[in-house]
Design a protein around this motif. Structure first.
Motif, PDB file in Angstrom:
ATOM      1  N   LEU A 144       0.832  -1.195   0.000  1.00 28.76           N
ATOM      2  CA  LEU A 144       0.000   0.000   0.000  1.00 28.76           C
ATOM      3  C   LEU A 144       0.869   1.248   0.000  1.00 28.76           C
ATOM      4  O   LEU A 144       1.956   1.267   0.582  1.00 28.76           O
ATOM      5  CB  LEU A 144      -0.894   0.022   1.240  1.00 28.76           C
ATOM      6  CG  LEU A 144      -1.957  -1.070   1.350  1.00 28.76           C
ATOM      7  CD1 LEU A 144      -2.619  -1.005   2.725  1.00 28.76           C
ATOM      8  CD2 LEU A 144      -2.999  -0.908   0.260  1.00 28.76           C
ATOM      9  N   GLU A 155      -3.369   4.225   1.220  1.00 29.13           N
ATOM     10  CA  GLU A 155      -4.132   3.837   0.042  1.00 29.13           C
ATOM     11  C   GLU A 155      -5.214   2.844   0.459  1.00 29.13           C
ATOM     12  O   GLU A 155      -5.007   2.002   1.330  1.00 29.13           O
ATOM     13  CB  GLU A 155      -3.177   3.196  -0.960  1.00 29.13           C
ATOM     14  CG  GLU A 155      -3.838   2.588  -2.177  1.00 29.13           C
ATOM     15  CD  GLU A 155      -2.854   1.821  -3.038  1.00 29.13           C
ATOM     16  OE1 GLU A 155      -3.279   1.305  -4.089  1.00 29.13           O
ATOM     17  OE2 GLU A 155      -1.674   1.727  -2.649  1.00 29.13           O
ATOM     18  N   ALA A 210      -7.110  -0.366   0.256  1.00 30.93           N
ATOM     19  CA  ALA A 210      -6.830  -1.700  -0.285  1.00 30.93           C
ATOM     20  C   ALA A 210      -8.085  -2.407  -0.788  1.00 30.93           C
ATOM     21  O   ALA A 210      -7.996  -3.489  -1.371  1.00 30.93           O
ATOM     22  CB  ALA A 210      -6.156  -2.559   0.774  1.00 30.93           C
ATOM     23  N   LEU A 268      -2.194  -7.298  -0.794  1.00 25.16           N
ATOM     24  CA  LEU A 268      -1.886  -6.066  -0.073  1.00 25.16           C
ATOM     25  C   LEU A 268      -2.061  -6.296   1.426  1.00 25.16           C
ATOM     26  O   LEU A 268      -3.158  -6.156   1.966  1.00 25.16           O
ATOM     27  CB  LEU A 268      -2.795  -4.928  -0.545  1.00 25.16           C
ATOM     28  CG  LEU A 268      -2.630  -4.496  -2.007  1.00 25.16           C
ATOM     29  CD1 LEU A 268      -3.734  -3.522  -2.408  1.00 25.16           C
ATOM     30  CD2 LEU A 268      -1.256  -3.879  -2.229  1.00 25.16           C
ATOM     31  N   LEU A 324      -1.961  -5.403   5.358  1.00 23.22           N
ATOM     32  CA  LEU A 324      -2.132  -4.165   6.113  1.00 23.22           C
ATOM     33  C   LEU A 324      -2.029  -4.466   7.605  1.00 23.22           C
ATOM     34  O   LEU A 324      -1.818  -5.601   8.008  1.00 23.22           O
ATOM     35  CB  LEU A 324      -3.466  -3.487   5.766  1.00 23.22           C
ATOM     36  CG  LEU A 324      -4.717  -4.382   5.660  1.00 23.22           C
ATOM     37  CD1 LEU A 324      -5.382  -4.518   7.000  1.00 23.22           C
ATOM     38  CD2 LEU A 324      -5.680  -3.817   4.644  1.00 23.22           C
TER      39      LEU A 324
END
Length: 303
Positions: free
Chosen positions: A61, A80, A82, A201, A203
């Protein structure tokens, strides 16, 4: 902070638990994730996104920075978006993608320069969890609200902790055979997003640190796929070594969980922490039994 020309047209609450708040801000036809949590966690995550992940050959990200909150102990992190498609290890394509991503990340993030940027999550940290858990469980035995079967369970946990400690030299030696690297610390489906067609992605890097890959391998990745990538960089380490490391990662996670649960045992309301403790005791019994430690067999009678 966004400026009047970038004020959100809509705000969606994704998570609100305690002092932690995660929002989706709709700005200029797109969306941004705003996350408020402890300042130390924001600082750690921002370093990981901007100074580590950004330099690696893995998908990640974009981080748009952070700002202070009204509460001096909290900060906002802007990321950003996801999306909402979570990774599922039950879907072969997702599991394959996550396993390869994790191996690539562990290999490329083993740069010693990253070590100073990250918390130390090596075996000494979990040995401290073990010692603190023993003290907490032992002290909890005097709580008058506990039933006899609760006390018996806590005694079994204490025996388990003693056996794990007796093998700590072996545990530390295995971890030392694997290179230190960036570890996520909670590499499970709730913290993984899929973006079409084949982009992973991860996080929520709040529990990240510098350690062997142990704890990241327990969430459901395919070990054979992971090994097919990692073996190219890890000379002299066998697949059996990797299997042992996974078991070690499970034990590490349970030590942290037991230590956390023990903090709630001195109080009046013990139903939930004792329910958790029963689960952890069973899981730790299974982990240690799988190691083949002979001294374990005598403690399993009557469980």
């Amino acid at each position: 902070q966004l400026g009047s020309q970038h004020c959100p047209s809509r705000i969606e609450v994704l998570k609100h638990k305690g002092h932690s708040l995660v929002l989706r801000l709709w700005v200029d036809g797109g969306s941004v994730i705003a996350k408020r949590t402890k300042a130390a966690m924001v600082t750690l995550e921002q370093k990981i996104y901007e100074r580590i992940l950004k330099t690696l050959p893995v998908s990640t990200l974009r981080c748009y920075g952070s700002v202070e909150d009204e509460n001096p102990g909290r900060r906002w992190l802007f990321l950003e978006d996801a999306g909402d498609e979570k990774c599922s290890f039950r879907i072969p394509e997702h599991r394959d993608l996550a396993s390869r991503w994790l191996a690539d990340m562990h290999i490329s993030a083993s740069n010693p320069e990253f070590k100073s940027l990250l918390p130390d999550c090596s075996p000494p940290r979990y040995f401290a969890y073990l010692q603190n858990a023993r003290v907490g469980v032992r002290n909890a035995r005097t709580n008058s609200v506990l039933r006899p079967d609760d006390i018996e369970l806590l005694d079994q946990v204490l025996q388990q902790l003693d056996i794990v400690e007796s093998r700590w030299t072996e545990i530390a030696a295995l971890a030392a055979r694997f290179p230190g690297t960036l570890t996520h610390g909670d590499f499970v489906k709730k913290n993984l997003r899929i973006r079409a067609p084949h982009v992973l992605l991860p996080l929520d890097w709040e529990t990240a640190g510098w350690a062997s890959a142990a704890t990241d391998l327990c969430g459901g990745v395919d070990l054979w796929i992971y090994w097919s990538v990692a073996r190219q960089a890890w000379r002299g380490i066998s697949f059996h070594d990797l299997e042992r490391l996974v078991e070690q990662g499970r034990i590490f996670g349970l030590l942290a969980a037991i230590e956390w649960a023990s903090r709630s045992l001195p109080f009046q309301w013990v139903e939930r922490p004792m329910a958790n403790m029963r689960l952890y005791q069973t899981q730790l019994a299974e982990c240690v039994a799988r190691t083949g430690w002979e001294s374990w067999t005598g403690l399993r009678r009557g469980w």
